[in-house]
Enzyme design. Structure first.
Site, short mmCIF file in Angstrom:
data_model
loop_
_atom_site.label_atom_id
_atom_site.label_comp_id
_atom_site.label_asym_id
_atom_site.label_seq_id
_atom_site.Cartn_x
_atom_site.Cartn_y
_atom_site.Cartn_z
N ASP A 54 -28.41 -60.29 48.30
CA ASP A 54 -28.65 -59.23 47.33
C ASP A 54 -28.53 -59.82 45.93
O ASP A 54 -27.96 -60.90 45.76
CB ASP A 54 -27.66 -58.07 47.51
CG ASP A 54 -28.24 -56.74 47.07
OD1 ASP A 54 -28.59 -55.92 47.94
OD2 ASP A 54 -28.37 -56.52 45.85
N LYS A 70 -21.58 -56.28 44.99
CA LYS A 70 -21.80 -55.79 46.36
C LYS A 70 -21.58 -56.91 47.37
O LYS A 70 -20.93 -56.74 48.40
CB LYS A 70 -23.24 -55.26 46.46
CG LYS A 70 -23.53 -54.45 47.71
CD LYS A 70 -25.01 -54.11 47.80
CE LYS A 70 -25.29 -52.71 47.34
NZ LYS A 70 -26.67 -52.27 47.66
N THR A 84 -40.68 -49.63 52.95
CA THR A 84 -41.84 -48.74 53.11
C THR A 84 -42.85 -49.07 52.02
O THR A 84 -42.55 -48.91 50.83
CB THR A 84 -41.39 -47.27 53.01
OG1 THR A 84 -40.39 -47.05 54.01
CG2 THR A 84 -42.55 -46.32 53.22
N GLU A 144 -39.33 -49.48 59.03
CA GLU A 144 -38.05 -48.99 59.55
C GLU A 144 -38.06 -47.46 59.58
O GLU A 144 -38.50 -46.83 58.63
CB GLU A 144 -36.91 -49.51 58.67
CG GLU A 144 -35.53 -49.10 59.14
CD GLU A 144 -35.30 -49.40 60.62
OE1 GLU A 144 -35.42 -50.57 61.03
OE2 GLU A 144 -35.04 -48.44 61.39
N LEU A 188 -35.11 -45.68 60.59
CA LEU A 188 -33.72 -45.19 60.73
C LEU A 188 -33.45 -44.02 59.79
O LEU A 188 -34.10 -43.85 58.76
CB LEU A 188 -32.72 -46.31 60.45
CG LEU A 188 -32.67 -46.98 59.08
CD1 LEU A 188 -31.97 -46.14 58.03
CD2 LEU A 188 -31.98 -48.33 59.19
N ASN A 224 -43.13 -40.02 57.90
CA ASN A 224 -42.31 -39.31 56.90
C ASN A 224 -43.01 -38.06 56.39
O ASN A 224 -42.37 -37.02 56.18
CB ASN A 224 -41.97 -40.25 55.74
CG ASN A 224 -40.71 -41.07 56.04
OD1 ASN A 224 -40.12 -40.93 57.10
ND2 ASN A 224 -40.30 -41.90 55.10
N CYS A 256 -36.33 -41.22 50.51
CA CYS A 256 -37.61 -41.52 51.16
C CYS A 256 -38.67 -40.42 51.04
O CYS A 256 -39.75 -40.66 50.51
CB CYS A 256 -37.38 -41.84 52.63
SG CYS A 256 -36.45 -43.37 52.86
N1 LIG Z 1 -32.79 -45.38 53.14
C1 LIG Z 1 -33.47 -45.02 54.20
O1 LIG Z 1 -33.10 -44.08 54.92
C2 LIG Z 1 -34.74 -45.74 54.57
C3 LIG Z 1 -35.26 -45.59 55.86
C4 LIG Z 1 -36.42 -46.27 56.19
C5 LIG Z 1 -37.07 -47.06 55.24
N2 LIG Z 1 -36.55 -47.17 53.98
C6 LIG Z 1 -37.22 -48.05 53.02
O2 LIG Z 1 -36.52 -49.29 52.99
C7 LIG Z 1 -36.55 -49.83 51.66
C8 LIG Z 1 -35.13 -50.06 51.18
O3 LIG Z 1 -34.46 -48.81 51.13
P1 LIG Z 1 -32.87 -48.70 50.95
O4 LIG Z 1 -32.57 -47.24 51.04
O5 LIG Z 1 -32.20 -49.66 51.85
O6 LIG Z 1 -32.75 -49.18 49.44
P2 LIG Z 1 -31.40 -49.49 48.63
O7 LIG Z 1 -31.70 -49.17 47.23
O8 LIG Z 1 -30.25 -48.83 49.31
O9 LIG Z 1 -31.18 -51.07 48.80
C9 LIG Z 1 -32.03 -52.04 48.28
C10 LIG Z 1 -31.21 -53.27 47.96
O10 LIG Z 1 -32.11 -54.33 47.57
C11 LIG Z 1 -31.47 -55.08 46.57
N3 LIG Z 1 -32.46 -55.92 45.89
C12 LIG Z 1 -33.43 -55.55 45.02
N4 LIG Z 1 -34.16 -56.63 44.66
C13 LIG Z 1 -33.65 -57.70 45.32
C14 LIG Z 1 -33.96 -59.09 45.36
N5 LIG Z 1 -34.97 -59.62 44.65
N6 LIG Z 1 -33.21 -59.89 46.14
C15 LIG Z 1 -32.18 -59.40 46.87
N7 LIG Z 1 -31.83 -58.10 46.86
C16 LIG Z 1 -32.57 -57.25 46.11
C17 LIG Z 1 -30.80 -54.04 45.70
O11 LIG Z 1 -29.79 -54.59 44.89
C18 LIG Z 1 -30.25 -53.09 46.78
O12 LIG Z 1 -28.94 -53.46 47.17
C19 LIG Z 1 -37.35 -48.84 50.82
O13 LIG Z 1 -38.70 -49.23 50.81
C20 LIG Z 1 -37.22 -47.55 51.59
O14 LIG Z 1 -38.28 -46.67 51.36
C21 LIG Z 1 -35.38 -46.53 53.64
#
Ligand SMILES: NC(=O)c1ccc[n+]([C@@H]2O[C@H](COP(=O)([O-])OP(=O)(O)OC[C@H]3O[C@@H](n4cnc5c(N)ncnc54)[C@H](O)[C@@H]3O)[C@@H](O)[C@H]2O)c1
Length: 422
Positions: A31, A36, A122, A147, A149, A204, A256
């Site tokens: 990250d 974190k 996504t 994903e 979840l 979704n 999402c």
């Molecule tokens: N949250 C959900 O329920 C869910 C479910 C399915 C899909 N998604 C998709 O998954 C993706 C991520 O969602 P999330 O909820 O986990 O996001 P999030 O914001 O919780 O986490 C993203 C993480 O990526 C890190 N990050 C950003 N740029 C980075 C880089 N260059 N190198 C390393 N780390 C980096 C951020 O610091 C953050 O910790 C999105 O596209 C979302 O639409 C989310």
């Protein structure tokens, strides 16, 4: 056992990394958030997500799970690099791919030969090609593995998914990605990248449609004197319809649905299709929040100005600490703008927030309140001491925005309870 780099340790990345390590793989999670990563290395979990703590502890103990700062550090020795970075909404409604492009750019130069980059974020149709272009490496294949979840049951959903979707132009790469999930019993759908990317948005959008549909039916129920809970039972036992995602409430939110529905409308429009149905779903959702806020104002006697409104639940749903696009926060903002003094309680929120007083428990939120509004379906709200709440409140009105409470128990103590669609 494979060597996997997971880029981004949010809800999806942390779950993905911890679960892959649990399945026996050697995982390095990266990250950009230094704090974190330090907390994760200490075994501290920065999010509320059931079961992640046990898997992270297990992974750290076994040495199969490590946390590092920076995508390049994680990717330098991997066979697979999973992109789990945000894809937020741009001003025009489309998905902002800048995090994906940045992360892909960071790892492009260090990935070992023949590594596979897997997009779990996504992303709109065509993003696999975008990542391929950023990579600029003929030996590196890019695969889509969206994903599905749900926050609140992310570990369970990852290890027991309804299906695994893999989109790849290269069959061998698809099979390699599929092999990472050995031990996960689920139907496997191997398709092209565009179809995989569309599956995620369509899933979704359909789920958001179900919720907007039941909220619209709830509005009809209120108008005609029907009970939406009974209507949902009546339609949900029809196997073609099902009970899931037919719970009326203040509307969908979270990180999402809001962005993904708008992104799909934009994708469709960019390709010449006017997705009127989905636009309607979004409109119904916006209206639903306004309907719930209006119920609260009515329950307060027509104005909330200067009155205390107790709000139970701030997260967009229960069993998560995620406040992104939460209908409850939007309602609080609207009430505060009308002069209400909002006293809010949520089991995952302790820090002060603008526009409200954050309380330590459900009872202190009710002190002097004209109205109690239930905005998130936390189980603990079902089991409160109703007598105590009644004695603390100034008014006798409850707006149950989740149809969570035992209405007759509250009514027996003289409270008026307005739910959704009943
Ligand atoms: N949250 C959900 O329920 C869910 C479910 C399915 C899909 N998604 C998709 O998954 C993706 C991520 O969602 P999330 O909820 O986990 O996001 P999030 O914001 O919780 O986490 C993203 C993480 O990526 C890190 N990050 C950003 N740029 C980075 C880089 N260059 N190198 C390393 N780390 C980096 C951020 O610091 C953050 O910790 C999105 O596209 C979302 O639409 C989310």
């Amino acid at each position: 056992m494979s060597r996997i780099a997971v880029i981004g340790t949010g809800y999806v990345g942390l779950t993905t990394g911890a679960c892959f390590a649990h399945l026996g793989h050697d995982v390095v999670c990266a990250d950009i958030d230094v704090d974190k990563i330090a907390r994760l290395n200490d075994g501290e979990i920065p999010i509320v997500e059931a079961g992640v703590d046990k898997l992270v502890a297990e992974g750290l103990r076994s040495g199969r799970l490590r946390f590092v700062v920076g995508a390049a550090t994680a990717a330098a020795d991997c066979e697979f690099a999973y992109l789990c970075v945000p894809t937020p909404q741009s001003d025009d409604g489309s998905a902002d791919l800048s995090f994906i492009e940045t992360a892909a750019g960071e790892i492009a130069g260090v990935l070992p030969t023949e590594a596979i980059v897997v997009n779990k974020s996504t992303v709109p149709v065509g993003s696999t090609k975008v990542v391929e272009r950023v990579m600029g490496r003929a030996d590196v294949k890019v695969v889509s593995n969206p994903e599905f979840l749900r926050e609140g049951s992310a570990v369970h959903d990852f290890l027991h998914p309804d299906r695994i979707v893999i989109g790849a132009d290269d069959q061998a790469a698809a099979i390699k990605v599929a092999s990472l999930y050995l031990g996960v019993p689920a139907p496997l759908i191997v398709t092209d990248p565009a179809s995989a990317e569309t599956i995620k948005y369509a899933a979704n959008a359909f789920l958001a449609t179900k919720i907007s549909f039941v909220n619209a039916v709830a509005a009809v129920c209120e108008a005609v004197g029907a009970d939406v809970n009974h209507v949902v039972l009546g339609i949900g036992y029809d196997k073609r319809i099902g009970q899931d995602f037919l719970k009326p409430g203040p509307g969908w939110g979270g990180s999402c649905f809001p962005k993904d529905t708008r992104a799909l409308v934009k994708i469709a429009s960019d390709h010449g299709y006017d997705f009127d149905l989905l636009k309607g779903v979004i409109t119904v959702n916006d209206q639903q929040l306004q309907r719930v806020v209006a119920k609260i104002v009515r329950a307060a006697g027509g104005s909330v100005d200067g009155k205390v409104i107790a709000v139970w639940g701030l997260t967009f749903k229960a069993r998560t600490d995620d406040l992104r696009e939460s209908p409850s926060l939007a309602a609080v903002e609207a009430l505060a703008a009308m002069g209400a003094k909002v006293q809010a309680y949520d089991p995952t929120v302790t820090a002060p927030r603008d526009g409200m007083t954050v309380c330590n428990d459900a009872y202190s939120a009710c002190e002097g309140a004209a109205v109690l509004a239930v905005m998130t379906e936390w189980d603990e709200f079902r089991w409160v001491d109703i007598d105590k709440v009644v004695s603390l409140m100034a008014g006798a009105n409850v707006v149950d925005g989740r149809n969570l409470l035992d209405r007759s128990a509250w009514q027996r103590l003289g409270m008026s309870v307005e739910g959704i669609g009943r």
